[in-house]
Scaffold this active site. Structure first.
Site, PDB file in Angstrom:
ATOM      1  N   ASP A  28       0.833  -1.205   0.000  1.00 39.14           N
ATOM      2  CA  ASP A  28       0.000   0.000   0.000  1.00 39.14           C
ATOM      3  C   ASP A  28       0.874   1.265   0.000  1.00 39.14           C
ATOM      4  OD1 ASP A  28      -2.340   1.419  -0.043  1.00 39.14           O
ATOM      5  OD2 ASP A  28      -2.871   1.067   2.060  1.00 39.14           O
ATOM      6  N   HIS A  45       2.803   3.342  -8.983  1.00 34.81           N
ATOM      7  CA  HIS A  45       2.594   1.912  -9.249  1.00 34.81           C
ATOM      8  C   HIS A  45       3.812   1.324  -9.977  1.00 34.81           C
ATOM      9  CE1 HIS A  45      -1.366   2.264  -7.685  1.00 34.81           C
ATOM     10  NE2 HIS A  45      -1.860   2.962  -8.692  1.00 34.81           N
ATOM     11  N   LEU A 139      11.114 -20.372  -4.548  1.00 34.20           N
ATOM     12  CA  LEU A 139      10.083 -19.536  -3.911  1.00 34.20           C
ATOM     13  C   LEU A 139       8.723 -19.703  -4.596  1.00 34.20           C
ATOM     14  CD1 LEU A 139       9.427 -17.068  -1.960  1.00 34.20           C
ATOM     15  CD2 LEU A 139       9.889 -15.623  -3.949  1.00 34.20           C
TER      16      LEU A 139
END
Ligand code: IPE
Ligand code: IPE
Ligand code: MG
Length: 250
Positions: A28, A45, A139
């Site tokens: 955020d 972004h 991962l």
């Protein structure tokens, strides 16, 4: 042989941390990061994607097994259409530009969220990255995109009810495992640590079922500023928590 004290102390720091098996991050503050620099939200972004790349590297280097990133919520449709389109384009471009790197890093990618309402082009991109990375063993990178935990739980309940109506499931036998195995996170361990950046202290419909016993850590930095020092601070906070799971602790 001389030893660099800075490297030794960094290694000691690392070895004293408890490493969560699964970290969820509510990324955020991209808009606020941009605003503070006189830039448009799109720039925030874009910078957020750089933070995603850094965080994937960090998780690999610290030995985290699963990383779930909240990239677009089912409520983010409330944003102006231009911003929504930009975020969709960003996911598409991220997958295209980073696939080769993710393969080299042995990362397995899964996208969770409602994909039925995405356009077929984006759906194809998602399916392609999942298929190409499915055999990787490093991962687990889970990207929550067009994701909302309440809708996820409703979809699971619907699927279970349909099986019960068809006689495939005995309603009396429905338990927590039944529900968990009908969620989009099936097969993944629950998150041990949820981090939210930008100082907001709420879950905003992220992994509500799965985070029942997650440790929550809130940091003030906006997502584009997330780096190793913030990551280690979150791990330090996690390390110092006493996870009791309803018991009496250590
Ligand atoms: C997080 O940053 C990215 C998404 C929710 C898609 P925001 O866009 O929410 O940034 P703020 O909260 O407005 O600063
Ligand atoms: C949560 O951030 C969703 C994502 C990080 C994708 P928001 O910025 O949408 O959350 P609210 O609206 O402040 O709760
Ligand atoms: Mg926000």
């Amino acid at each position: 042989m001389s030893v660099n004290p800075a490297i030794v102390s960094a290694a000691n720091e690392k070895s004293s941390l408890k490493i969560p098996g699964h970290i969820g991050i509510i990324m955020d503050g991209n808009g606020r990061w941009a605003k503070a620099r006189g830039l448009g939200r799109a720039e925030g972004h874009r910078a957020g994607v750089e933070a995603v790349r850094r965080t994937v590297e960090l998780c690999i280097s610290y030995g985290v097994e699963c990383l779930t990133l909240f990239a677009f919520s089912s409520e983010n449709w409330r944003r102006p259409p231009d911003e929504v389109n930009f975020l969709f384009g960003l996911l598409r471009r991220f997958v295209a530009s980073d696939l080769a790197r993710l393969m080299r890093q042995n990362v397995q990618v899964r996208i969770i969220g409602d994909r039925a309402s995405l356009d077929p082009g984006l759906r194809a991109v998602i399916e392609d990255v999942e298929a190409k990375t499915a055999g990787n063993t490093g991962l687990n990178l889970i990207i929550a995109f067009n994701y909302g935990a309440k809708s996820e739980i409703v979809a699971a309940v619907k699927a279970i009810a349909a099986k019960a109506a068809a006689g495939e499931i005995d309603p009396a036998a429905i338990d927590q495992n039944t529900l968990a195995t009908h969620l989009s996170t099936v097969g993944l361990p629950d998150p041990d640590l949820i981090v939210r950046t930008s100082g907001e202290m709420r879950l905003s419909n992220f992994l509500l079922w799965q985070s029942a016993y997650a440790e929550l850590v809130f940091v003030e930095e906006n997502w584009p500023d997330f780096d190793e020092s913030v990551f280690v601070r979150a791990l330090r906070a996690f390390t110092e928590r006493d996870r009791r799971f309803g018991g009496i602790g250590t």
